[in-house]
Design a protein around this motif. Structure first.
Motif, PDB file in Angstrom:
ATOM      1  N   TYR A  31      13.742  -1.206  12.533  1.00  0.00           N
ATOM      2  CA  TYR A  31      12.427  -0.850  11.982  1.00  0.00           C
ATOM      3  C   TYR A  31      11.333  -1.856  12.314  1.00  0.00           C
ATOM      4  N   ARG A  86       8.453  -9.570  -0.075  1.00  0.00           N
ATOM      5  CA  ARG A  86       7.690  -8.986   1.029  1.00  0.00           C
ATOM      6  C   ARG A  86       8.591  -8.873   2.256  1.00  0.00           C
ATOM      7  N   GLY A  87       8.236  -7.977   3.133  1.00  0.00           N
ATOM      8  CA  GLY A  87       8.990  -7.831   4.375  1.00  0.00           C
ATOM      9  C   GLY A  87       8.238  -8.497   5.510  1.00  0.00           C
ATOM     10  N   LEU A 132      -2.587  -8.961  -7.710  1.00  0.00           N
ATOM     11  CA  LEU A 132      -1.122  -8.963  -7.721  1.00  0.00           C
ATOM     12  C   LEU A 132      -0.574 -10.030  -8.667  1.00  0.00           C
ATOM     13  N   TYR A 168      -0.850 -13.287   8.301  1.00  0.00           N
ATOM     14  CA  TYR A 168      -1.351 -12.478   7.193  1.00  0.00           C
ATOM     15  C   TYR A 168      -0.573 -12.794   5.915  1.00  0.00           C
ATOM     16  N   LEU A 186       7.941  -0.419  13.022  1.00  0.00           N
ATOM     17  CA  LEU A 186       7.554   0.707  12.188  1.00  0.00           C
ATOM     18  C   LEU A 186       6.497   0.311  11.161  1.00  0.00           C
ATOM     19  N   SER A 236       0.844  -1.197   0.000  1.00  0.00           N
ATOM     20  CA  SER A 236       0.000   0.000   0.000  1.00  0.00           C
ATOM     21  C   SER A 236       0.880   1.247   0.000  1.00  0.00           C
ATOM     22  N   PHE A 237       1.967   1.198   0.747  1.00  0.00           N
ATOM     23  CA  PHE A 237       2.918   2.317   0.840  1.00  0.00           C
ATOM     24  C   PHE A 237       2.191   3.636   1.114  1.00  0.00           C
ATOM     25  N   ASN A 282      -5.142  -1.514  -0.894  1.00  0.00           N
ATOM     26  CA  ASN A 282      -5.552  -2.604  -0.021  1.00  0.00           C
ATOM     27  C   ASN A 282      -6.978  -2.313   0.460  1.00  0.00           C
ATOM     28  N   HIS A 338       9.957   0.155   4.723  1.00  0.00           N
ATOM     29  CA  HIS A 338       9.760  -0.256   3.329  1.00  0.00           C
ATOM     30  C   HIS A 338      11.060  -0.094   2.546  1.00  0.00           C
ATOM     31  N   THR A 372      12.787  -7.892   8.673  1.00  0.00           N
ATOM     32  CA  THR A 372      13.007  -6.482   8.977  1.00  0.00           C
ATOM     33  C   THR A 372      14.344  -6.259   9.681  1.00  0.00           C
ATOM     34  N   LYS A 385      -7.917  -1.196   4.022  1.00  0.00           N
ATOM     35  CA  LYS A 385      -7.380   0.037   4.611  1.00  0.00           C
ATOM     36  C   LYS A 385      -7.946   1.236   3.863  1.00  0.00           C
TER      37      LYS A 385
HETATM   38  N1  COD Z   1      10.045  -3.588   8.165  1.00  0.00           N
HETATM   39  C1  COD Z   1      10.020  -4.552   7.202  1.00  0.00           C
HETATM   40  N2  COD Z   1       9.040  -4.685   6.303  1.00  0.00           N
HETATM   41  C2  COD Z   1       8.035  -3.809   6.365  1.00  0.00           C
HETATM   42  C3  COD Z   1       7.980  -2.775   7.315  1.00  0.00           C
HETATM   43  C4  COD Z   1       9.051  -2.691   8.261  1.00  0.00           C
HETATM   44  N3  COD Z   1       9.052  -1.762   9.215  1.00  0.00           N
HETATM   45  N4  COD Z   1       6.838  -2.076   7.126  1.00  0.00           N
HETATM   46  C5  COD Z   1       6.215  -2.669   6.089  1.00  0.00           C
HETATM   47  N5  COD Z   1       6.930  -3.702   5.633  1.00  0.00           N
HETATM   48  C6  COD Z   1       6.631  -4.604   4.515  1.00  0.00           C
HETATM   49  C7  COD Z   1       5.304  -5.322   4.690  1.00  0.00           C
HETATM   50  O1  COD Z   1       5.462  -6.486   5.456  1.00  0.00           O
HETATM   51  C8  COD Z   1       4.996  -5.633   3.246  1.00  0.00           C
HETATM   52  O2  COD Z   1       5.667  -6.773   2.824  1.00  0.00           O
HETATM   53  C9  COD Z   1       5.531  -4.422   2.480  1.00  0.00           C
HETATM   54  O3  COD Z   1       6.474  -3.832   3.348  1.00  0.00           O
HETATM   55  C10 COD Z   1       4.435  -3.421   2.117  1.00  0.00           C
HETATM   56  O4  COD Z   1       3.705  -3.083   3.278  1.00  0.00           O
HETATM   57  P1  COD Z   1       2.282  -2.358   3.209  1.00  0.00           P
HETATM   58  O5  COD Z   1       1.686  -2.392   4.558  1.00  0.00           O
HETATM   59  O6  COD Z   1       2.417  -1.056   2.529  1.00  0.00           O
HETATM   60  O7  COD Z   1       1.487  -3.307   2.196  1.00  0.00           O
HETATM   61  P2  COD Z   1       0.196  -4.205   2.410  1.00  0.00           P
HETATM   62  O8  COD Z   1       0.451  -5.322   3.351  1.00  0.00           O
HETATM   63  O9  COD Z   1      -0.964  -3.320   2.692  1.00  0.00           O
HETATM   64  O10 COD Z   1       0.033  -4.820   0.928  1.00  0.00           O
HETATM   65  C11 COD Z   1      -1.014  -5.688   0.653  1.00  0.00           C
HETATM   66  C12 COD Z   1      -1.147  -5.935  -0.854  1.00  0.00           C
HETATM   67  C13 COD Z   1      -1.293  -4.627  -1.598  1.00  0.00           C
HETATM   68  C14 COD Z   1       0.089  -6.645  -1.360  1.00  0.00           C
HETATM   69  C15 COD Z   1      -2.409  -6.822  -1.031  1.00  0.00           C
HETATM   70  O11 COD Z   1      -3.509  -6.150  -0.524  1.00  0.00           O
HETATM   71  C16 COD Z   1      -2.638  -7.182  -2.501  1.00  0.00           C
HETATM   72  O12 COD Z   1      -1.988  -8.049  -3.032  1.00  0.00           O
HETATM   73  N6  COD Z   1      -3.580  -6.484  -3.157  1.00  0.00           N
HETATM   74  C17 COD Z   1      -3.906  -6.681  -4.555  1.00  0.00           C
HETATM   75  C18 COD Z   1      -5.160  -7.578  -4.694  1.00  0.00           C
HETATM   76  C19 COD Z   1      -4.792  -9.041  -4.626  1.00  0.00           C
HETATM   77  O13 COD Z   1      -4.021  -9.561  -5.404  1.00  0.00           O
HETATM   78  N7  COD Z   1      -5.361  -9.763  -3.648  1.00  0.00           N
HETATM   79  C20 COD Z   1      -5.151 -11.179  -3.498  1.00  0.00           C
HETATM   80  C21 COD Z   1      -4.076 -11.481  -2.481  1.00  0.00           C
HETATM   81  S1  COD Z   1      -4.754 -11.433  -0.866  1.00  0.00           S
END
Ligand code: COD
Length: 159
Positions: free
Chosen positions: A124, A88-89, A74, A98, A127, A10-11, A39, A18, A120, A42
């Motif tokens: 972080y 993914r992180g 995706l 999840y 975070l 989602s960023f 997402n 990230h 991670t 959210k």
């Molecule tokens: N340290 C390490 N990693 C981190 C940190 C941190 N502090 N913060 C975030 N991350 C990682 C997260 O674990 C994730 O891997 C990545 O960074 C992005 O994080 P977010 O929170 O921005 O992203 P999400 O989890 O909201 O993303 C969800 C998706 C967009 C990937 C998901 O909703 C999706 O695939 N959507 C498309 C529709 C789809 O295909 N759905 C079917 C699958 S369920």
């Protein structure tokens, strides 16, 4: 062309957590596409365009990283891009269930793309974008958590 991976999320907005994952992923693959998705669970603060703009600025010094967005599944995007991997992180144990669900679903939908997890950086591990937003809303200092451009964008949103 080399090995291409997608770093989806989602960023909303991009944090140093990230960026750490993006940077480390970019060391392993020839090209890393950071892809912004909406997402459904959210409600976003920044539009997809704003999130992409911030990501572009924050990754400007990473030559093999590009930024894109997609509004569908995706796995369809991964197929379209001929990506070999999803990056993914993982933070705490709470992320695990999840991520396992997403990965299992994605594998069912497209067996050709493998998901890789990067642990991670300790720095972080607590975070998240949602915590950054919560804190920024009350005008607290987030300069250790996000790049300057993101800090400024947050200030603008919450002014
Ligand atoms: N340290 C390490 N990693 C981190 C940190 C941190 N502090 N913060 C975030 N991350 C990682 C997260 O674990 C994730 O891997 C990545 O960074 C992005 O994080 P977010 O929170 O921005 O992203 P999400 O989890 O909201 O993303 C969800 C998706 C967009 C990937 C998901 O909703 C999706 O695939 N959507 C498309 C529709 C789809 O295909 N759905 C079917 C699958 S369920």
């Amino acid at each position: 062309m080399g090995r291409l991976a997608i770093c989806p999320g989602s960023f909303d907005p991009v944090t140093y957590g990230h960026l750490d994952i993006i940077q480390r992923g970019a060391k392993v693959f020839d090209h890393l596409v950071v892809a912004v998705f909406n997402n459904q669970s959210k409600s976003p603060l920044f539009t997809v365009e704003e999130r992409m703009e911030l990501l572009k600025k924050a990754t400007a010094d990473m030559p093999n990283v590009s930024v894109d967005s997609h509004s569908g599944l995706l796995v369809d995007y991964a197929r379209e891009k001929k990506a070999e991997a999803i990056v993914r992180g993982l933070r705490a144990v709470s992320d695990f269930e999840y991520e396992l669900q997403i990965t299992s679903m994605n594998r069912k939908l497209n067996e050709d793309v493998e998901t890789f997890f990067i642990m991670t950086n300790n720095q972080y591990s607590f975070l998240s974008s949602s915590m950054v937003k919560e804190v920024a809303k009350y005008q607290a200092n987030v300069s250790d958590l996000v790049p300057k451009v993101v800090e400024e964008a947050l200030q603008k949103k919450y002014r």
